[in-house]
Motif scaffolding. Structure first.
Motif, PDB file in Angstrom:
ATOM      1  N   THR A  25       0.842  -1.197   0.000  1.00 42.63           N
ATOM      2  CA  THR A  25       0.000   0.000   0.000  1.00 42.63           C
ATOM      3  C   THR A  25       0.877   1.246   0.000  1.00 42.63           C
ATOM      4  OG1 THR A  25      -1.746  -1.129   1.229  1.00 42.63           O
ATOM      5  CG2 THR A  25      -1.791   1.274   1.238  1.00 42.63           C
ATOM      6  N   PRO A  26       0.642   2.184  -0.919  1.00 41.55           N
ATOM      7  CA  PRO A  26       1.410   3.432  -0.910  1.00 41.55           C
ATOM      8  C   PRO A  26       0.950   4.344   0.231  1.00 41.55           C
ATOM      9  CG  PRO A  26      -0.251   3.500  -2.634  1.00 41.55           C
ATOM     10  CD  PRO A  26      -0.299   2.119  -2.044  1.00 41.55           C
ATOM     11  N   GLY A  27       1.880   5.169   0.688  1.00 40.40           N
ATOM     12  CA  GLY A  27       1.545   6.099   1.760  1.00 40.40           C
ATOM     13  C   GLY A  27       2.534   7.241   1.790  1.00 40.40           C
ATOM     14  N   ILE A  28       2.375   8.095   2.802  1.00 40.48           N
ATOM     15  CA  ILE A  28       3.255   9.252   2.953  1.00 40.48           C
ATOM     16  C   ILE A  28       3.417   9.558   4.439  1.00 40.48           C
ATOM     17  CG2 ILE A  28       1.401  10.970   2.821  1.00 40.48           C
ATOM     18  CD1 ILE A  28       3.350  12.734   1.213  1.00 40.48           C
ATOM     19  N   VAL A  29       4.592  10.044   4.794  1.00 35.51           N
ATOM     20  CA  VAL A  29       4.868  10.522   6.154  1.00 35.51           C
ATOM     21  C   VAL A  29       5.269  11.980   6.030  1.00 35.51           C
ATOM     22  CG1 VAL A  29       6.189  10.185   8.271  1.00 35.51           C
ATOM     23  CG2 VAL A  29       5.718   8.237   6.784  1.00 35.51           C
ATOM     24  N   TYR A  30       4.642  12.862   6.822  1.00 35.01           N
ATOM     25  CA  TYR A  30       4.938  14.283   6.720  1.00 35.01           C
ATOM     26  C   TYR A  30       5.020  14.912   8.105  1.00 35.01           C
ATOM     27  CZ  TYR A  30      -0.087  14.859   7.571  1.00 35.01           C
ATOM     28  OH  TYR A  30      -1.337  14.798   8.118  1.00 35.01           O
ATOM     29  N   GLY A  31       5.435  16.182   8.145  1.00 38.14           N
ATOM     30  CA  GLY A  31       5.478  16.925   9.400  1.00 38.14           C
ATOM     31  C   GLY A  31       6.797  16.766  10.131  1.00 38.14           C
ATOM     32  N   PRO A  80     -13.897   1.735  -2.716  1.00 43.03           N
ATOM     33  CA  PRO A  80     -15.343   1.849  -2.477  1.00 43.03           C
ATOM     34  C   PRO A  80     -16.033   0.546  -2.115  1.00 43.03           C
ATOM     35  CG  PRO A  80     -14.712   3.096  -4.424  1.00 43.03           C
ATOM     36  CD  PRO A  80     -13.501   2.319  -4.001  1.00 43.03           C
ATOM     37  N   PHE A  81     -15.604  -0.588  -2.680  1.00 45.37           N
ATOM     38  CA  PHE A  81     -16.304  -1.841  -2.364  1.00 45.37           C
ATOM     39  C   PHE A  81     -15.369  -3.019  -2.125  1.00 45.37           C
ATOM     40  CE2 PHE A  81     -16.198  -1.300  -6.992  1.00 45.37           C
ATOM     41  CZ  PHE A  81     -15.654  -2.498  -7.423  1.00 45.37           C
ATOM     42  N   LYS A  82     -14.108  -2.931  -2.499  1.00 42.50           N
ATOM     43  CA  LYS A  82     -13.162  -4.008  -2.227  1.00 42.50           C
ATOM     44  C   LYS A  82     -12.534  -3.834  -0.846  1.00 42.50           C
ATOM     45  CE  LYS A  82     -11.724  -4.627  -7.065  1.00 42.50           C
ATOM     46  NZ  LYS A  82     -10.573  -4.593  -7.998  1.00 42.50           N
ATOM     47  N   GLN A  83     -12.077  -4.938  -0.260  1.00 41.11           N
ATOM     48  CA  GLN A  83     -11.347  -4.864   1.004  1.00 41.11           C
ATOM     49  C   GLN A  83      -9.899  -4.484   0.688  1.00 41.11           C
ATOM     50  OE1 GLN A  83     -11.826  -8.468   3.270  1.00 41.11           O
ATOM     51  NE2 GLN A  83     -13.896  -7.949   3.855  1.00 41.11           N
ATOM     52  N   LEU A  84      -9.723  -3.211   0.358  1.00 40.34           N
ATOM     53  CA  LEU A  84      -8.437  -2.735  -0.131  1.00 40.34           C
ATOM     54  C   LEU A  84      -8.165  -1.333   0.397  1.00 40.34           C
ATOM     55  CD1 LEU A  84      -6.027  -3.242  -2.100  1.00 40.34           C
ATOM     56  CD2 LEU A  84      -7.406  -2.117  -3.863  1.00 40.34           C
ATOM     57  N   VAL A  85      -6.980  -1.150   0.973  1.00 41.44           N
ATOM     58  CA  VAL A  85      -6.526   0.171   1.396  1.00 41.44           C
ATOM     59  C   VAL A  85      -5.776   0.798   0.232  1.00 41.44           C
ATOM     60  CG1 VAL A  85      -5.186   1.485   3.074  1.00 41.44           C
ATOM     61  CG2 VAL A  85      -6.318  -0.631   3.777  1.00 41.44           C
ATOM     62  N   LEU A  86      -6.248   1.948  -0.239  1.00 42.72           N
ATOM     63  CA  LEU A  86      -5.645   2.592  -1.404  1.00 42.72           C
ATOM     64  C   LEU A  86      -4.445   3.465  -1.036  1.00 42.72           C
ATOM     65  CD1 LEU A  86      -8.885   3.693  -3.295  1.00 42.72           C
ATOM     66  CD2 LEU A  86      -7.481   1.650  -3.688  1.00 42.72           C
ATOM     67  N   HIS A  87      -4.518   4.137   0.101  1.00 41.40           N
ATOM     68  CA  HIS A  87      -3.445   5.065   0.487  1.00 41.40           C
ATOM     69  C   HIS A  87      -3.558   5.342   1.984  1.00 41.40           C
ATOM     70  CE1 HIS A  87      -0.922   8.722   0.542  1.00 41.40           C
ATOM     71  NE2 HIS A  87      -0.404   8.253  -0.581  1.00 41.40           N
ATOM     72  N   VAL A  88      -2.442   5.656   2.615  1.00 38.46           N
ATOM     73  CA  VAL A  88      -2.442   5.934   4.051  1.00 38.46           C
ATOM     74  C   VAL A  88      -1.477   7.081   4.345  1.00 38.46           C
ATOM     75  CG1 VAL A  88      -0.642   4.203   4.505  1.00 38.46           C
ATOM     76  CG2 VAL A  88      -2.198   4.869   6.344  1.00 38.46           C
ATOM     77  N   ASP A  89      -1.888   7.982   5.246  1.00 39.93           N
ATOM     78  CA  ASP A  89      -1.079   9.139   5.629  1.00 39.93           C
ATOM     79  C   ASP A  89      -0.708   9.063   7.104  1.00 39.93           C
ATOM     80  OD1 ASP A  89      -1.693   9.909   3.098  1.00 39.93           O
ATOM     81  OD2 ASP A  89      -2.717  11.770   3.637  1.00 39.93           O
ATOM     82  N   PHE A  90       0.556   9.374   7.405  1.00 32.45           N
ATOM     83  CA  PHE A  90       1.024   9.454   8.779  1.00 32.45           C
ATOM     84  C   PHE A  90       1.674  10.812   9.016  1.00 32.45           C
ATOM     85  CE2 PHE A  90       1.168   4.944   7.695  1.00 32.45           C
ATOM     86  CZ  PHE A  90       0.550   4.360   8.791  1.00 32.45           C
TER      87      PHE A  90
END
Length: 207
Positions: A25-31, A80-90
């Motif tokens: 799963t793609p994501g980003i860390v910021y701050g 929207p309907f799959k058990q799938l995380v598209l993106h995550v932010d931390f």
């Protein structure tokens, strides 16, 4: 909670799609006064972690390239309907900067309250989390709310919650003391609607 992430070299829609197809799963860390960092995490590990209440309201130890960074979860995008995380932010956190975070509320004791045991009322929490402000070291995993003294005909509002030390509720809008719990009397005590009066019989016309 500890979890592992990897720095993500390729970015863009196509790269993210290929990443998801590979089970990550793609994501980003910021701050934290540092440049944002694109990351990827194992999707199955992330999916199971997101089911844990503490993952949403605790300081997390994220290991990236052998170094541990303290972060909090800020946003998750689901399919929207799959058990799938598209993106995550931390977001990175430090010891002195105050956090704005939603903390779970654990309601206890309602079944022992006079409203339930004596008056058979139905008690229903209206909210599940409370936005708070505090430094990371004071962040509670959850806030326990004691409902054992509820009375029929009463209300339970934010001011009645015993907040942990150095933790402040962060309420926006004009309602600074919102109601947190609904206390409804038994159905047989509810006022029945007034029945409409029967219509007058029609007058017979003249022959």
């Amino acid at each position: 909670m500890n979890f592992v992430a990897t720095e993500r070299a390729k970015q863009g829609t196509g790269a993210s799609r290929r990443l998801r197809n590979s089970g990550n799963t793609p994501g980003i860390v910021y701050g934290g006064g540092v440049e944002s960092l694109a990351i990827e995490t194992n999707h199955n590990d992330l999916w199971h972690a997101l089911k844990k209440e503490s993952f949403h309201s605790s300081i997390l130890d994220m290991e990236i390239n052998g170094q541990t960074t303290k972060v909090v979860l800020r946003d998750v995008q689901f399919h929207p309907f799959k058990q799938l995380v598209l993106h995550v932010d931390f977001q990175r956190v430090d010891a002195t900067t105050k956090l704005h975070l939603n903390v779970p509320l654990h309601f206890e004791g309602a079944d022992k309250s006079p409203a339930v045991t004596q008056d058979k009322c139905v008690v229903t929490p209206l909210v599940t989390t409370l936005p708070v402000v505090c430094v990371p070291s004071d962040l509670p995993e959850f806030i326990t709310v004691d409902l054992s003294n509820l009375q029929k005909g009463s209300s339970f509002t934010l001011k009645q919650v015993q907040l942990p030390k150095n933790v402040v509720a962060h309420i926006r809008g004009t309602q600074l003391n919102p109601t947190l719990v609904s206390i409804v009397p038994p159905a047989d005590e509810m006022v029945a609607p007034v029945e409409a009066a029967p219509a007058a019989p029609a007058k017979k016309g003249k022959k």
